[in-house]
Design a protein around this motif. Structure first.
Motif, PDB file in Angstrom:
ATOM      1  N   ILE A  61     -10.759  -5.163   0.394  1.00  0.00           N
ATOM      2  CA  ILE A  61      -9.588  -4.464   0.925  1.00  0.00           C
ATOM      3  C   ILE A  61      -8.578  -3.803  -0.314  1.00  0.00           C
ATOM      4  CG2 ILE A  61      -7.320  -5.096   1.641  1.00  0.00           C
ATOM      5  CD1 ILE A  61      -8.618  -7.489   3.300  1.00  0.00           C
ATOM      6  N   GLU A  62      -8.374  -2.608  -0.032  1.00  0.00           N
ATOM      7  CA  GLU A  62      -7.321  -1.783  -0.927  1.00  0.00           C
ATOM      8  C   GLU A  62      -6.245  -1.679  -0.544  1.00  0.00           C
ATOM      9  OE1 GLU A  62     -11.379   1.024  -2.067  1.00  0.00           O
ATOM     10  OE2 GLU A  62     -10.074   1.753  -0.785  1.00  0.00           O
ATOM     11  N   ARG A  63      -5.328  -1.394  -1.510  1.00  0.00           N
ATOM     12  CA  ARG A  63      -4.186  -0.816  -1.056  1.00  0.00           C
ATOM     13  C   ARG A  63      -3.974   0.542  -0.867  1.00  0.00           C
ATOM     14  NH1 ARG A  63      -0.218  -5.169  -2.281  1.00  0.00           N
ATOM     15  NH2 ARG A  63       0.986  -3.987  -0.713  1.00  0.00           N
ATOM     16  N   VAL A  64      -3.045   1.212  -0.175  1.00  0.00           N
ATOM     17  CA  VAL A  64      -2.973   2.560   0.455  1.00  0.00           C
ATOM     18  C   VAL A  64      -1.885   3.153  -0.684  1.00  0.00           C
ATOM     19  CG1 VAL A  64      -2.390   4.082   1.946  1.00  0.00           C
ATOM     20  CG2 VAL A  64      -3.707   2.237   2.738  1.00  0.00           C
ATOM     21  N   GLY A  65      -2.322   4.140  -1.562  1.00  0.00           N
ATOM     22  CA  GLY A  65      -1.493   4.782  -2.241  1.00  0.00           C
ATOM     23  C   GLY A  65      -1.673   4.163  -3.678  1.00  0.00           C
ATOM     24  N   GLU A  66      -1.486   5.020  -4.738  1.00  0.00           N
ATOM     25  CA  GLU A  66      -1.681   4.704  -5.997  1.00  0.00           C
ATOM     26  C   GLU A  66      -0.731   4.055  -6.800  1.00  0.00           C
ATOM     27  OE1 GLU A  66      -2.870   7.982  -8.626  1.00  0.00           O
ATOM     28  OE2 GLU A  66      -4.480   8.562  -7.254  1.00  0.00           O
ATOM     29  N   ASN A  67       0.682   4.137  -6.215  1.00  0.00           N
ATOM     30  CA  ASN A  67       1.738   3.489  -6.856  1.00  0.00           C
ATOM     31  C   ASN A  67       2.314   2.520  -5.807  1.00  0.00           C
ATOM     32  OD1 ASN A  67       1.444   5.509  -9.079  1.00  0.00           O
ATOM     33  ND2 ASN A  67       2.548   7.060  -7.726  1.00  0.00           N
ATOM     34  N   PRO A  68       2.846   1.251  -6.558  1.00  0.00           N
ATOM     35  CA  PRO A  68       3.073   0.453  -5.724  1.00  0.00           C
ATOM     36  C   PRO A  68       4.609   0.898  -5.145  1.00  0.00           C
ATOM     37  CG  PRO A  68       2.713  -0.576  -7.862  1.00  0.00           C
ATOM     38  CD  PRO A  68       2.678   0.963  -7.958  1.00  0.00           C
ATOM     39  N   ILE A  69       5.064   0.318  -3.733  1.00  0.00           N
ATOM     40  CA  ILE A  69       6.166   0.510  -3.125  1.00  0.00           C
ATOM     41  C   ILE A  69       7.131  -0.611  -3.257  1.00  0.00           C
ATOM     42  CG2 ILE A  69       7.519   0.989  -1.110  1.00  0.00           C
ATOM     43  CD1 ILE A  69       4.659   2.293  -0.081  1.00  0.00           C
ATOM     44  N   PRO A  70       7.929  -0.818  -4.337  1.00  0.00           N
ATOM     45  CA  PRO A  70       8.719  -1.799  -4.734  1.00  0.00           C
ATOM     46  C   PRO A  70       9.478  -2.553  -3.546  1.00  0.00           C
ATOM     47  CG  PRO A  70       8.844  -0.275  -6.578  1.00  0.00           C
ATOM     48  CD  PRO A  70       8.406   0.621  -5.073  1.00  0.00           C
ATOM     49  N   PHE A  71       9.731  -3.855  -3.483  1.00  0.00           N
ATOM     50  CA  PHE A  71      10.568  -4.550  -2.407  1.00  0.00           C
ATOM     51  C   PHE A  71      11.282  -5.506  -3.051  1.00  0.00           C
ATOM     52  CE2 PHE A  71      11.417  -6.655   1.401  1.00  0.00           C
ATOM     53  CZ  PHE A  71      12.236  -6.029   2.001  1.00  0.00           C
ATOM     54  N   LYS A  72      11.866  -6.329  -2.634  1.00  0.00           N
ATOM     55  CA  LYS A  72      12.675  -7.460  -3.345  1.00  0.00           C
ATOM     56  C   LYS A  72      11.485  -8.477  -3.551  1.00  0.00           C
ATOM     57  CE  LYS A  72      16.932  -6.523  -0.339  1.00  0.00           C
ATOM     58  NZ  LYS A  72      17.703  -7.180   0.750  1.00  0.00           N
ATOM     59  N   ALA A  73      12.252  -9.289  -4.640  1.00  0.00           N
ATOM     60  CA  ALA A  73      11.256 -10.253  -4.960  1.00  0.00           C
ATOM     61  C   ALA A  73      10.115 -10.017  -5.595  1.00  0.00           C
ATOM     62  CB  ALA A  73      11.241 -11.216  -3.808  1.00  0.00           C
ATOM     63  N   GLY A  74       9.804  -8.799  -6.058  1.00  0.00           N
ATOM     64  CA  GLY A  74       8.544  -8.182  -6.602  1.00  0.00           C
ATOM     65  C   GLY A  74       7.447  -7.853  -5.666  1.00  0.00           C
ATOM     66  N   ILE A  75       7.694  -7.872  -4.348  1.00  0.00           N
ATOM     67  CA  ILE A  75       7.010  -7.701  -3.433  1.00  0.00           C
ATOM     68  C   ILE A  75       6.560  -6.030  -3.512  1.00  0.00           C
ATOM     69  CG2 ILE A  75       6.480  -7.295  -0.858  1.00  0.00           C
ATOM     70  CD1 ILE A  75       8.335  -9.768  -0.605  1.00  0.00           C
ATOM     71  N   ASP A  76       5.225  -5.658  -3.368  1.00  0.00           N
ATOM     72  CA  ASP A  76       4.818  -4.245  -3.195  1.00  0.00           C
ATOM     73  C   ASP A  76       4.468  -3.963  -1.611  1.00  0.00           C
ATOM     74  OD1 ASP A  76       3.305  -2.011  -3.206  1.00  0.00           O
ATOM     75  OD2 ASP A  76       1.522  -2.867  -4.642  1.00  0.00           O
ATOM     76  N   ALA A  77       5.253  -3.044  -1.124  1.00  0.00           N
ATOM     77  CA  ALA A  77       5.035  -2.790   0.192  1.00  0.00           C
ATOM     78  C   ALA A  77       3.906  -1.960   0.816  1.00  0.00           C
ATOM     79  CB  ALA A  77       6.485  -2.449   0.714  1.00  0.00           C
ATOM     80  N   ARG A  78       3.214  -1.595   0.002  1.00  0.00           N
ATOM     81  CA  ARG A  78       1.998  -0.542   0.407  1.00  0.00           C
ATOM     82  C   ARG A  78       1.140  -1.262   1.629  1.00  0.00           C
ATOM     83  NH1 ARG A  78      -1.113   0.693  -4.788  1.00  0.00           N
ATOM     84  NH2 ARG A  78      -0.604  -1.221  -5.357  1.00  0.00           N
ATOM     85  N   PRO A  79       0.663  -0.417   2.418  1.00  0.00           N
ATOM     86  CA  PRO A  79      -0.175  -0.718   3.353  1.00  0.00           C
ATOM     87  C   PRO A  79      -1.489  -1.047   2.822  1.00  0.00           C
ATOM     88  CG  PRO A  79       0.297   1.487   3.711  1.00  0.00           C
ATOM     89  CD  PRO A  79       1.158   0.965   2.886  1.00  0.00           C
ATOM     90  N   LEU A  80      -2.438  -1.306   3.682  1.00  0.00           N
ATOM     91  CA  LEU A  80      -3.987  -1.761   3.451  1.00  0.00           C
ATOM     92  C   LEU A  80      -4.835  -1.134   4.356  1.00  0.00           C
ATOM     93  CD1 LEU A  80      -2.820  -5.535   3.686  1.00  0.00           C
ATOM     94  CD2 LEU A  80      -3.387  -4.600   1.459  1.00  0.00           C
TER      95      LEU A  80
END
Length: 348
Positions: A61-80
């Motif tokens: 499983i991979e994240r979509v996009g090279e750069n994280p999408i920052p969300f609260k509490a350190g969450i990365d909102a990038r899809p999969l």
């Protein structure tokens, strides 16, 4: 007007720790509650937003996009997405985090009960998302159908761990069901998702999936369903015309389930204190406990009483709740929301 009996805390509560959630809820709501959640604290504060960070660790499983999408509490909102060449059926997902959180919070629950802060007989409530919610939110295209059974197996492993570790007489499990309502209502974004994933009418599919999840909970563990229209920014993804689709879906799920549903929660939009919204409830199948999500932060007890009056003309017995969790409510409003439940409902 019927006075509602009892209350349900839907799940998330806007506190930083589980002990404060359970202690405060017990102090303010006392004999209204038959079960109490931990408030979905930590990274669970925004429902399933933390899941991509968890399942994105799996090989294949991979994240979509090279750069994280920052969300609260350190969450990365990038899809999969499923990695090219990976066999979805062979992907092994890590623990999803729900069982670990439940077991940690249950120890707090037990301690508070031993101290007398939580009454004997009150159960510990664990709220879980449906696989469809996570898969439809973070995967796209053909990956959805491929990964759904993998994620479904993973969430059921979480259930197995929870029911193996927490005494059944102390436990209640709630399935949080929001994306399914978007699909049924063909809300913006959801209709196109399902046209590509399930050509034709998806209703039977969302019924069979939820009834299977209900059936996965042992018969001596309480099980509930929270139907939802979302609360991103305290807004629904669509405003229902009335409770008709909620009733249609609930009735079909109850009929298809192999075990009894302990409780059912249905949302009530803040502006709906009219007879037309509640009229379909006259056709609702019988459940042990019905909770109507008619408590709203913005208009407190006065608004809740208007909606109670309208509901009482159709449904003689029900308890009260908010329409969704209150984990994203504005800071400083939590005690007032909890107190509103106590102001409008009678103790069990």
């Amino acid at each position: 007007m019927t006075q509602p009996q009892g209350a349900l805390l839907v799940g998330s509560v806007n506190y930083d720790d589980a002990e404060k959630t359970m202690r405060t809820a017990s102090e303010l709501m006392g004999g209204l509650l038959r079960r109490i959640p931990d408030g979905e604290v930590g990274k669970r504060f925004h429902w399933i937003m933390f899941q991509p960070d968890v399942i994105g660790q799996a090989e294949g499983i991979e994240r979509v996009g090279e750069n994280p999408i920052p969300f609260k509490a350190g969450i990365d909102a990038r899809p999969l997405r499923i990695a090219e060449g990976a066999d979805a059926a062979s992907i092994e997902l890590p623990p999803l985090g729900y069982a670990a959180a439940a077991l940690e919070s249950y120890e707090i629950f037990r301690r508070l009960r031993a101290e007398g802060a939580i009454a004997e007989g009150v159960r510990f409530q664990v709220s879980l998302p449906t696989p469809l919610a996570v898969v439809s939110s973070y995967f796209s295209g053909d990956d959805r159908a491929a990964i759904e059974p993998v994620y479904a197996d993973a969430i059921l492993r979480e259930v197995d761990e929870i029911v193996a570790s927490i005494p059944h007489e102390d436990l209640a499990i709630q399935w949080d069901v929001a994306s399914e309502m978007g699909i049924i209502e063909r809300a913006s974004g959801y209709g196109k998702v399902m046209d590509a994933w399930w050509p034709g009418d998806p209703f039977d599919g969302v019924v069979s999936r939820l009834s299977a999840l209900i059936g996965a909970v042992p018969a001596d563990v309480e099980v509930g369903v929270h139907l939802c229209y979302g609360d991103a920014g305290e807004k629904h993804f669509i405003e229902p015309a009335d409770a008709g689709n909620l009733v249609r879906y609930a009735n079909a799920v109850i009929a298809a389930s192999d075990r009894d549903l302990t409780w059912l929660h249905l949302p009530v939009p803040i502006e709906r204190d009219d007879a037309a919204y509640f009229a379909p409830l006259s056709e609702l199948a019988a459940v042990d406990e019905l909770y109507l999500g008619l408590v709203h932060r913005e208009d407190g007890a006065e608004g809740a009483q208007r909606r109670i009056a309208a509901a009482s003309a159709v449904v003689p017995e029900f308890g009260v709740a908010t329409e969704c969790g209150i984990g994203r409510a504005p800071a400083g409003t939590t005690e007032g929301i909890l107190q509103t439940h106590a102001d409008v409902a009678a103790h069990w």
